[in-house]
Design a protein around this motif. Structure first.
Motif, PDB file in Angstrom:
ATOM      1  N   LEU A  39      47.244  13.610  64.960  1.00  0.00           N
ATOM      2  CA  LEU A  39      46.339  14.642  65.472  1.00  0.00           C
ATOM      3  C   LEU A  39      46.652  14.896  66.935  1.00  0.00           C
ATOM      4  CD1 LEU A  39      42.955  13.480  63.893  1.00  0.00           C
ATOM      5  CD2 LEU A  39      44.481  15.270  63.072  1.00  0.00           C
ATOM      6  N   THR A  40      46.537  16.137  67.352  1.00  0.00           N
ATOM      7  CA  THR A  40      46.847  16.490  68.736  1.00  0.00           C
ATOM      8  C   THR A  40      45.603  16.628  69.603  1.00  0.00           C
ATOM      9  OG1 THR A  40      46.885  18.860  68.213  1.00  0.00           O
ATOM     10  CG2 THR A  40      48.976  17.664  68.045  1.00  0.00           C
ATOM     11  N   VAL A  41      44.430  16.537  69.017  1.00  0.00           N
ATOM     12  CA  VAL A  41      43.200  16.645  69.808  1.00  0.00           C
ATOM     13  C   VAL A  41      43.034  15.394  70.669  1.00  0.00           C
ATOM     14  CG1 VAL A  41      41.992  18.160  68.201  1.00  0.00           C
ATOM     15  CG2 VAL A  41      41.784  15.702  67.940  1.00  0.00           C
ATOM     16  N   ALA A  42      42.377  15.557  71.799  1.00  0.00           N
ATOM     17  CA  ALA A  42      42.189  14.435  72.718  1.00  0.00           C
ATOM     18  C   ALA A  42      41.188  13.420  72.174  1.00  0.00           C
ATOM     19  CB  ALA A  42      41.739  14.957  74.078  1.00  0.00           C
ATOM     20  N   GLU A  43      40.099  13.902  71.611  1.00  0.00           N
ATOM     21  CA  GLU A  43      39.042  13.027  71.090  1.00  0.00           C
ATOM     22  C   GLU A  43      39.191  12.881  69.583  1.00  0.00           C
ATOM     23  OE1 GLU A  43      36.535  11.436  72.839  1.00  0.00           O
ATOM     24  OE2 GLU A  43      37.565  12.111  74.658  1.00  0.00           O
ATOM     25  N   ARG A  44      39.678  11.735  69.159  1.00  0.00           N
ATOM     26  CA  ARG A  44      39.850  11.464  67.730  1.00  0.00           C
ATOM     27  C   ARG A  44      38.701  10.597  67.239  1.00  0.00           C
ATOM     28  NH1 ARG A  44      45.774   9.720  69.093  1.00  0.00           N
ATOM     29  NH2 ARG A  44      46.753  11.760  69.131  1.00  0.00           N
ATOM     30  N   PRO A  45      38.318  10.755  65.972  1.00  0.00           N
ATOM     31  CA  PRO A  45      37.283   9.873  65.422  1.00  0.00           C
ATOM     32  C   PRO A  45      37.757   8.418  65.454  1.00  0.00           C
ATOM     33  CG  PRO A  45      37.705  11.718  63.951  1.00  0.00           C
ATOM     34  CD  PRO A  45      38.760  11.751  65.004  1.00  0.00           C
ATOM     35  N   VAL A  46      36.824   7.518  65.670  1.00  0.00           N
ATOM     36  CA  VAL A  46      37.143   6.093  65.625  1.00  0.00           C
ATOM     37  C   VAL A  46      37.082   5.667  64.162  1.00  0.00           C
ATOM     38  CG1 VAL A  46      36.435   3.788  66.349  1.00  0.00           C
ATOM     39  CG2 VAL A  46      36.191   5.722  67.925  1.00  0.00           C
ATOM     40  N   LEU A  47      38.181   5.162  63.671  1.00  0.00           N
ATOM     41  CA  LEU A  47      38.247   4.750  62.274  1.00  0.00           C
ATOM     42  C   LEU A  47      37.962   3.262  62.138  1.00  0.00           C
ATOM     43  CD1 LEU A  47      41.420   6.678  61.094  1.00  0.00           C
ATOM     44  CD2 LEU A  47      39.037   7.229  60.629  1.00  0.00           C
ATOM     45  N   LEU A  83      36.517  18.515  64.604  1.00  0.00           N
ATOM     46  CA  LEU A  83      37.706  18.492  65.464  1.00  0.00           C
ATOM     47  C   LEU A  83      38.276  19.892  65.646  1.00  0.00           C
ATOM     48  CD1 LEU A  83      39.578  15.369  64.044  1.00  0.00           C
ATOM     49  CD2 LEU A  83      38.103  15.491  66.059  1.00  0.00           C
ATOM     50  N   LYS A  84      38.731  20.166  66.843  1.00  0.00           N
ATOM     51  CA  LYS A  84      39.351  21.464  67.150  1.00  0.00           C
ATOM     52  C   LYS A  84      40.872  21.286  67.143  1.00  0.00           C
ATOM     53  CE  LYS A  84      35.347  23.305  67.955  1.00  0.00           C
ATOM     54  NZ  LYS A  84      34.546  23.375  66.791  1.00  0.00           N
ATOM     55  N   GLU A  85      41.388  20.907  66.001  1.00  0.00           N
ATOM     56  CA  GLU A  85      42.820  20.656  65.824  1.00  0.00           C
ATOM     57  C   GLU A  85      43.549  21.966  65.590  1.00  0.00           C
ATOM     58  OE1 GLU A  85      46.291  19.118  65.791  1.00  0.00           O
ATOM     59  OE2 GLU A  85      44.653  17.670  65.955  1.00  0.00           O
ATOM     60  N   GLU A  86      44.645  22.159  66.309  1.00  0.00           N
ATOM     61  CA  GLU A  86      45.389  23.408  66.174  1.00  0.00           C
ATOM     62  C   GLU A  86      46.785  23.221  65.588  1.00  0.00           C
ATOM     63  OE1 GLU A  86      45.308  25.650  69.807  1.00  0.00           O
ATOM     64  OE2 GLU A  86      43.171  25.306  70.073  1.00  0.00           O
ATOM     65  N   HIS A  87      47.320  22.010  65.626  1.00  0.00           N
ATOM     66  CA  HIS A  87      48.700  21.820  65.198  1.00  0.00           C
ATOM     67  C   HIS A  87      48.842  21.029  63.906  1.00  0.00           C
ATOM     68  CE1 HIS A  87      48.976  22.865  69.446  1.00  0.00           C
ATOM     69  NE2 HIS A  87      50.153  23.367  69.137  1.00  0.00           N
ATOM     70  N   TYR A  88      48.073  19.979  63.757  1.00  0.00           N
ATOM     71  CA  TYR A  88      48.169  19.155  62.560  1.00  0.00           C
ATOM     72  C   TYR A  88      47.358  19.797  61.435  1.00  0.00           C
ATOM     73  CZ  TYR A  88      47.876  15.204  59.375  1.00  0.00           C
ATOM     74  OH  TYR A  88      47.945  14.411  58.271  1.00  0.00           O
ATOM     75  N   PRO A  89      47.876  19.805  60.217  1.00  0.00           N
ATOM     76  CA  PRO A  89      47.114  20.401  59.099  1.00  0.00           C
ATOM     77  C   PRO A  89      45.927  19.525  58.693  1.00  0.00           C
ATOM     78  CG  PRO A  89      49.170  19.461  58.312  1.00  0.00           C
ATOM     79  CD  PRO A  89      49.185  19.335  59.813  1.00  0.00           C
TER      80      PRO A  89
END
Length: 114
Positions: A39-47, A83-89
């Motif tokens: 993922l390219t977003v800065a804030e990723r969910p904590v898994l 998430l506001k992801e723009e690059h990863y599907p």
């Protein structure tokens, strides 16, 4: 029911899943771990980290509670959908989360969620 014991930020979570669906939850969590760094977003969910799964669980800590799998997946879906992801599907991950959630909803509608 089967129970999955997860560790999230040094806290334990206990997730209840119908017996035949636990493997799907574990496979989903493993896939999310595999893909999260893409993922390219800065804030990723904590898994969570998967600690164990078991057939029976008896909680003695009054602060601990068992989370139903359907509720756990609802929360997980919200985390990824926001998430506001723009690059990863991202849609492929959301599809997997939603597919398992839909299976559990169907079981609940048929009164077979046990």
């Amino acid at each position: 029911m089967r129970y999955c014991i997860l560790s999230v930020e040094n806290k334990l979570q206990f997730v209840a899943m119908p017996s035949g669906y636990m493997y799907q939850l574990i496979a989903l969590l493993r896939r999310l771990h595999k893909e999260i760094d893409k993922l390219t977003v800065a804030e990723r969910p904590v898994l969570p980290h998967i600690i164990a799964e078991c057939s029976d669980i008896e909680l003695h800590d009054t602060n601990a509670r068992i989370i139903q799998g359907i509720d756990y997946l609802t929360n997980l879906e919200k985390q990824f959908a926001s998430l506001k992801e723009e690059h990863y599907p991202l849609i492929s991950l959301l599809t997997e989360i939603r597919a398992l959630h839909a299976q559990l909803e169907y079981l609940a509608e048929e009164n077979e969620y046990e």
